[in-house]
Scaffold this active site. Structure first.
Site, PDB file in Angstrom:
ATOM      1  N   ARG A   1       0.819  -1.209   0.000  1.00 21.58           N
ATOM      2  CA  ARG A   1       0.000   0.000   0.000  1.00 21.58           C
ATOM      3  C   ARG A   1       0.856   1.264   0.000  1.00 21.58           C
ATOM      4  NH1 ARG A   1      -3.133  -0.858   4.437  1.00 21.58           N
ATOM      5  NH2 ARG A   1      -2.182   0.771   5.656  1.00 21.58           N
TER       6      ARG A   1
ATOM      7  N   TYR B   1     -13.421  22.650 -11.204  1.00 22.66           N
ATOM      8  CA  TYR B   1     -14.040  21.418 -11.688  1.00 22.66           C
ATOM      9  C   TYR B   1     -15.270  21.093 -10.818  1.00 22.66           C
ATOM     10  CZ  TYR B   1     -13.828  16.392 -12.986  1.00 22.66           C
ATOM     11  OH  TYR B   1     -14.080  15.129 -13.423  1.00 22.66           O
TER      12      TYR B   1
ATOM     13  N   ASP C   1      -5.329  23.051  -8.931  1.00 24.87           N
ATOM     14  CA  ASP C   1      -5.566  21.985  -9.906  1.00 24.87           C
ATOM     15  C   ASP C   1      -4.838  22.379 -11.191  1.00 24.87           C
ATOM     16  OD1 ASP C   1      -6.596  20.332 -11.939  1.00 24.87           O
ATOM     17  OD2 ASP C   1      -8.513  20.087 -10.903  1.00 24.87           O
TER      18      ASP C   1
ATOM     19  N   LYS D   1      -5.630  12.578 -17.652  1.00 21.68           N
ATOM     20  CA  LYS D   1      -5.657  13.401 -18.859  1.00 21.68           C
ATOM     21  C   LYS D   1      -4.337  13.258 -19.615  1.00 21.68           C
ATOM     22  CE  LYS D   1      -9.631  14.333 -17.190  1.00 21.68           C
ATOM     23  NZ  LYS D   1      -9.982  15.416 -16.275  1.00 21.68           N
TER      24      LYS D   1
HETATM   25  C1  PLP Z   1     -10.909  15.382 -15.172  1.00 22.84           C
HETATM   26  C2  PLP Z   1     -10.536  16.414 -14.187  1.00 22.84           C
HETATM   27  C3  PLP Z   1     -10.438  16.102 -12.839  1.00 22.84           C
HETATM   28  C4  PLP Z   1     -10.814  14.751 -12.275  1.00 22.84           C
HETATM   29  O1  PLP Z   1     -10.002  13.745 -12.717  1.00 22.84           O
HETATM   30  P1  PLP Z   1     -10.451  12.200 -12.697  1.00 22.84           P
HETATM   31  O2  PLP Z   1      -9.170  11.521 -12.958  1.00 22.84           O
HETATM   32  O3  PLP Z   1     -11.474  12.048 -13.777  1.00 22.84           O
HETATM   33  O4  PLP Z   1     -11.016  11.942 -11.349  1.00 22.84           O
HETATM   34  C5  PLP Z   1     -10.024  17.098 -11.975  1.00 22.84           C
HETATM   35  N1  PLP Z   1      -9.737  18.333 -12.408  1.00 22.84           N
HETATM   36  C6  PLP Z   1      -9.825  18.667 -13.701  1.00 22.84           C
HETATM   37  C7  PLP Z   1      -9.486  20.054 -14.124  1.00 22.84           C
HETATM   38  C8  PLP Z   1     -10.239  17.719 -14.628  1.00 22.84           C
HETATM   39  O5  PLP Z   1     -10.381  18.070 -15.914  1.00 22.84           O
END
Ligand code: PLP
Length: 397
Positions: free
Chosen positions: A59, A112, A186, A211
């Site tokens: 873990r 988001y 973010d 992404k």
């Molecule tokens: C897609 C996204 C997230 C969340 O990511 P996941 O991997 O789908 O949980 C968070 N912040 C932004 C800006 C995003 O585009």
């Protein structure tokens, strides 16, 4: 000594002999248990379990995870990285690592949607209040800071509407008013490549590695890279909450990093090509691409970013009705209708202004036409432009 260039770092990071065992890539080490040869060795592992690359228990990560964490730490100029099963988990567990009941947090109204909902529904239950603020607030953020404000959450550019924030000014004002506030950002849009959040004074840079880092729409991962002052708490608290990912996904993320820069440069080129074409189209009111002057906060983009990725939005002059909307969006050849982005392929989504109202501070939405968000992939941009041109013709715009 000449500092190596960033492109080179992406190729070399996480590839020490101790991670690769002589191969090119880090080895995939799948394990739950780590076997100790003696009680003394076991005790040593317990004592060391907070050091980032000693085996202790699955873990806590294996060699595959150590390699990726090392790479992400170098990519974002931090002191350590925690991995999570998706971007949302990275955001929520980073928040949970720092708050306690009675706290107040400030979050950009461009964040988001699931991040906002987590604050509104989960933190609320813990008696933690959230205030949404205008992403373009700048210095004035100091007026919103209360005695119990614990966290400030930024996202730049913002989701869907793409406002670029004046991050240096926000960071300075927050620090001046209350220096123990923790600032999260973010950083998914820039992939940590085009915007160096920690260099600007942010404490923790969060990414949905789902992404651009994974980059092929076939895996999910989240990352949180911390500076020195927040690292111990973030690491320990995340561990206590059981945050973990499998070695195979960690491997895919490491693999994605090797081509991250060149993919991003092509997303950038294709995205700009498409954005400039859209900007001169008579059906379009405004293009929200950070590199275009029509995007809110464009001047901060010019000052603080070294490039743009492939995600942006544009606003039609018309508000499409339901029939027009399906005519427009259901017949694309290359743009697929789907959530997420950052893979090699082009994607499209639409929003009407009333869908955005609940997730924006009042008075910050200044348009009435339908908003279209695109992720420009690695197809040839002229094919994508044809696709968009046909769609705009379908609505006689
Ligand atoms: C897609 C996204 C997230 C969340 O990511 P996941 O991997 O789908 O949980 C968070 N912040 C932004 C800006 C995003 O585009």
């Amino acid at each position: 000594m000449i500092m190596k260039k960033f492109e080179t770092t992406l190729i070399t990071s996480g590839r020490d002999q101790k991670y690769t065992y002589g191969a090119i890539n880090p080895i995939i080490q799948r394990t739950s248990s780590v076997v100790f040869n003696s009680i003394q060795q076991k005790q040593q592992a317990v004592n060391n379990h907070n050091t980032t690359d000693k085996l202790f228990y699955g873990r806590y990560g294996t060699i595959t995870h150590f390699s990726l964490r090392q790479s992400m730490t170098e990519l974002e100029n931090g002191v350590g990285c925690v991995l999570y099963p998706c971007g949302t988990a990275a955001i929520t567990h980073t928040i949970l690592s720092f708050v306690q009941p009675g706290d107040h947090i400030l979050i950009t109204g461009s964040a988001y949607e699931p991040t906002q909902k987590f604050c509104r529904y989960v933190l609320k239950r813990m008696n933690i209040d959230t205030t949404l603020f205008d992403p373009l607030i700048g210095n004035d953020i100091s007026n919103l800071i209360q005695h119990n404000t614990r966290l400030v959450i930024l996202e730049s550019p913002g989701s869907i509407t793409m406002e670029v924030q004046n991050v240096p000014s926000i960071v300075q004002s927050v620090r001046k008013k209350k220096s123990d506030i923790i600032i999260l950002l973010d950083n998914t849009w820039s992939a940590g490549v085009f915007f160096k959040a920690l260099d600007i004074g942010v404490d923790v840079s969060l990414q949905s590695g789902t992404k651009y880092i994974i980059g092929h729409s076939d895996g999910m991962i989240g990352t949180a890279v911390s500076n020195a002052r927040c690292w111990d708490q973030l690491q320990e608290q995340s561990y206590l909450m059981g945050q973990m990912i499998d070695a195979d996904t960690a491997y895919m993320a490491s693999r994605g990093l090797r081509t991250l820069y060149i993919r991003l440069k092509q997303h950038e080129e294709n995205g700009l090509h498409v954005a400039h074409w859209l900007a001169q189209h008579p059906a379009i009111e405004r293009v929200n691409h950070p590199a275009l002057a029509t995007c809110k906060g464009h001047k901060y983009f010019i000052r603080d970013f070294s490039g743009s990725s492939g995600l942006f939005s544009f606003i039609l002059k018309k508000r499409l009705n339901d029939l027009q909307l399906s005519n427009f969006i259901d017949h694309f050849k290359y743009f697929k209708i789907a959530y997420s982005w950052g893979g090699f392929e082009s994607l499209i989504l639409v929003n009407q202004v009333e869908e955005l109202r609940p997730i924006r501070p009042s008075g910050t939405l200044d348009f009435t036409g339908t908003l279209v968000r695109v992720h420009v992939g690695l197809e040839h941009p002229s094919d994508l432009i044809h696709d968009l041109s046909d769609a705009l013709n379908r609505i006689n715009a």
